[in-house]
Design a protein around this motif. Structure first.
Motif, PDB file in Angstrom:
ATOM      1  N   PHE A  55       0.817  -1.213   0.000  1.00  0.00           N
ATOM      2  CA  PHE A  55       0.000   0.000   0.000  1.00  0.00           C
ATOM      3  C   PHE A  55       0.856   1.271   0.000  1.00  0.00           C
ATOM      4  CE2 PHE A  55      -3.581  -2.500   2.263  1.00  0.00           C
ATOM      5  CZ  PHE A  55      -4.116  -2.874   1.043  1.00  0.00           C
ATOM      6  N   LEU A  56       1.944   1.283   0.773  1.00  0.00           N
ATOM      7  CA  LEU A  56       2.791   2.481   0.813  1.00  0.00           C
ATOM      8  C   LEU A  56       3.484   2.757  -0.523  1.00  0.00           C
ATOM      9  CD1 LEU A  56       4.489   2.611   4.337  1.00  0.00           C
ATOM     10  CD2 LEU A  56       2.844   4.210   3.352  1.00  0.00           C
ATOM     11  N   PRO A  57       4.122   1.759  -1.148  1.00  0.00           N
ATOM     12  CA  PRO A  57       4.682   2.009  -2.490  1.00  0.00           C
ATOM     13  C   PRO A  57       3.606   2.416  -3.490  1.00  0.00           C
ATOM     14  CG  PRO A  57       5.617   0.009  -1.571  1.00  0.00           C
ATOM     15  CD  PRO A  57       4.504   0.418  -0.660  1.00  0.00           C
ATOM     16  N   GLY A  58       2.409   1.824  -3.348  1.00  0.00           N
ATOM     17  CA  GLY A  58       1.312   2.216  -4.226  1.00  0.00           C
ATOM     18  C   GLY A  58       0.942   3.677  -4.044  1.00  0.00           C
ATOM     19  N   SER A  59       0.946   4.137  -2.801  1.00  0.00           N
ATOM     20  CA  SER A  59       0.638   5.544  -2.507  1.00  0.00           C
ATOM     21  C   SER A  59       1.697   6.461  -3.097  1.00  0.00           C
ATOM     22  CB  SER A  59       0.553   5.750  -0.988  1.00  0.00           C
ATOM     23  OG  SER A  59      -0.440   4.938  -0.414  1.00  0.00           O
TER      24      SER A  59
END
Length: 470
Positions: A42-46
């Motif tokens: 989720f963080l890399p996606g953000s």
């Protein structure tokens, strides 16, 4: 759709799949999120979403949505409640952590869950049709449930039926990402770190798995629901047993009052009786003994004085209520509960209780004790004003969901039923956990807001026409 958009959409679904995987050592620099594999997607996606925005693509937040505005107001009140306690927040110090430091860490966790990651979920979901949301998220959850079930039933055979020859097989899961195999005690945890985390995952996906009853054909429509129920039973989680049972009742009650779905209630109940009879025939003595044990575990009154975990939970909740009584209007500041409630731990909870001695009061162990109830935590930290805002938000969402069930049809109706069952489960589960770090809640909240936007629904439905696959 750009390449970046495709990549962060894939990262979203990978994160959804890995939500229950938290039995690995983790990454310490992530703080509260260190043992949660989902955040590693989720963080890399953000970040990719933000880069996509810098390159000229659209990035939005539903700032005009009434329900999202309530959440923003609640977050704002968390800051105000803390600013109204400047002296104590400045002087607070426990477990090598200052009150100011604790506030920033806790508020960062809230912002990360409710703003940063929510923005990621929202911008992925808003580009999808209702059919896609129902189809893909449910399929991904089913995939993770299958993995959890294989691991879980191997545990059942080892723990409950003493089939030691399966050790070599279950140890193969050490090669699976974010899994450290450990089988001990009389409860299963599957791919999660502990049984309570497995229960939270099952509560999160229960509504999706129940919905297969409405869309699939033949006997296979009941398999996902039965997998959830069986894993919950063998997890030994009292909270899981109660919450998922309530979710099932809510789901069946909705169907019972809908002429189109009413027949599925009787089919499900009949199938449940047949399935239980088959299991009973295989090993009646063992099954009866386990059922009796689970029923006894739900006798909360008799387990209160004997069960260390229950004493700890109630003791900390009691202490937080005392903190609220001393600071009823604005509380003691966000993230500050432990600095104050440690002076109110009741003797009946701490006496002969190793959890307080080894974990909760040990100054050298930097991890803070949980509050075990998000509503009481809000009372203690943000006062009655904070709780009113938060409860108004939850009740408003539940009421709107219930109305949408009556107003909707087809795939949208099924998706709203899933959301309603999920929200009910999460709201009940918050009676025994005090974290806002629940990926399922924020993803479902993003879907809820999406469904309130008829223009977005129509636009995406015209662009894409994905049928529900059983």
């Amino acid at each position: 759709m750009s390449v970046l958009q495709k990549i962060y959409r894939i990262l979203f679904f990978l994160g959804v799949f890995f939500i229950p995987f938290n039995s690995f050592e983790g990454l310490s620099f992530l703080g509260e999120f260190r043992n949660e594999s989902a955040v590693l997607f989720f963080l890399p996606g953000s970040i990719l979403l933000f880069i996509s925005f810098l390159l000229g693509n659209k990035l939005t937040l539903p700032l005009k949505n009434f329900y999202f505005q309530i959440i923003l107001i609640f977050m704002g009140w968390c800051i105000v409640a803390t600013l109204l306690n400047p002296v104590t927040v400045y002087e607070n110090y426990f477990k090598q952590t200052s009150g100011i430091n604790r506030f920033f860490r806790q508020f960062t966790s809230l912002i990360l869950s409710g703003i940063v990651l929510f923005a990621f979920y929202w911008n992925v979901l808003r580009e999808m049709s209702i059919s896609e949301i129902l189809f893909f998220i449910r399929k991904v959850f089913l995939g993770s449930l299958i993995v959890a079930s294989v691991y879980g039933f191997l545990e059942v055979l080892i723990i409950y039926f003493n089939v030691g020859g399966l050790w070599s097989i279950i140890e193969l899961f050490n090669y699976f990402p974010f899994v450290n195999v450990k089988v001990f005690g009389d409860r299963i945890s599957s791919i999660a770190d502990e049984a309570p985390y497995l229960a939270i995952y099952l509560i999160t996906i229960a509504g999706w798995m129940f919905s297969y009853i409405l869309t699939s054909k033949g006997i296979k429509k009941f398999i996902p629901a039965f997998l959830v129920l069986l894993l919950t039973f063998f997890s030994g989680s009292r909270t899981g047993l109660v919450v998922i049972f309530v979710q099932l009742l809510v789901f069946l009650s909705i169907l019972l009052f809908d002429r189109k779905f009413k027949k599925y209630v009787f089919i499900f109940l009949g199938s449940s009786i047949v399935a239980f009879s088959v299991i009973l025939a295989i090993n009646s003595k063992k099954v009866i003994a386990e059922v009796e044990e689970k029923i006894e575990s739900l006798d909360f009154k008799s387990n209160l004085t004997d069960n260390v975990s229950n004493k700890s939970r109630l003791g900390i909740q009691y202490a937080n209520i005392q903190v609220f009584k001393e600071h009823p209007i604005v509380g003691v500041g966000f993230g500050q509960q432990t600095y104050h409630n440690r002076f109110h731990y009741p003797v009946w909870a701490t006496f002969n209780n190793y959890e307080f001695r080894l974990f909760y009061t040990d100054q050298y162990l930097t991890s803070f004790p949980p509050g075990y109830n998000v509503y009481i935590r809000i009372l203690a930290e943000t006062g009655i004003i904070g709780l009113i805002i938060f409860l108004f938000f939850l009740i408003s969402v539940l009421i709107r969901c219930r109305r949408m069930i009556a107003e909707s049809s087809g795939e949208k109706k099924i998706l709203v039923i899933v959301l309603f069952v999920s929200f009910v489960g999460i709201c009940i589960n918050w009676l025994q956990i005090d974290t806002f770090r629940l990926y399922g809640f924020w993803i479902y909240f993003a879907i809820f807001i999406y469904l309130l936007n008829p223009n977005l629904n129509k636009e995406n439905s015209l662009k894409k026409n994905t049928n529900i696959d059983s």
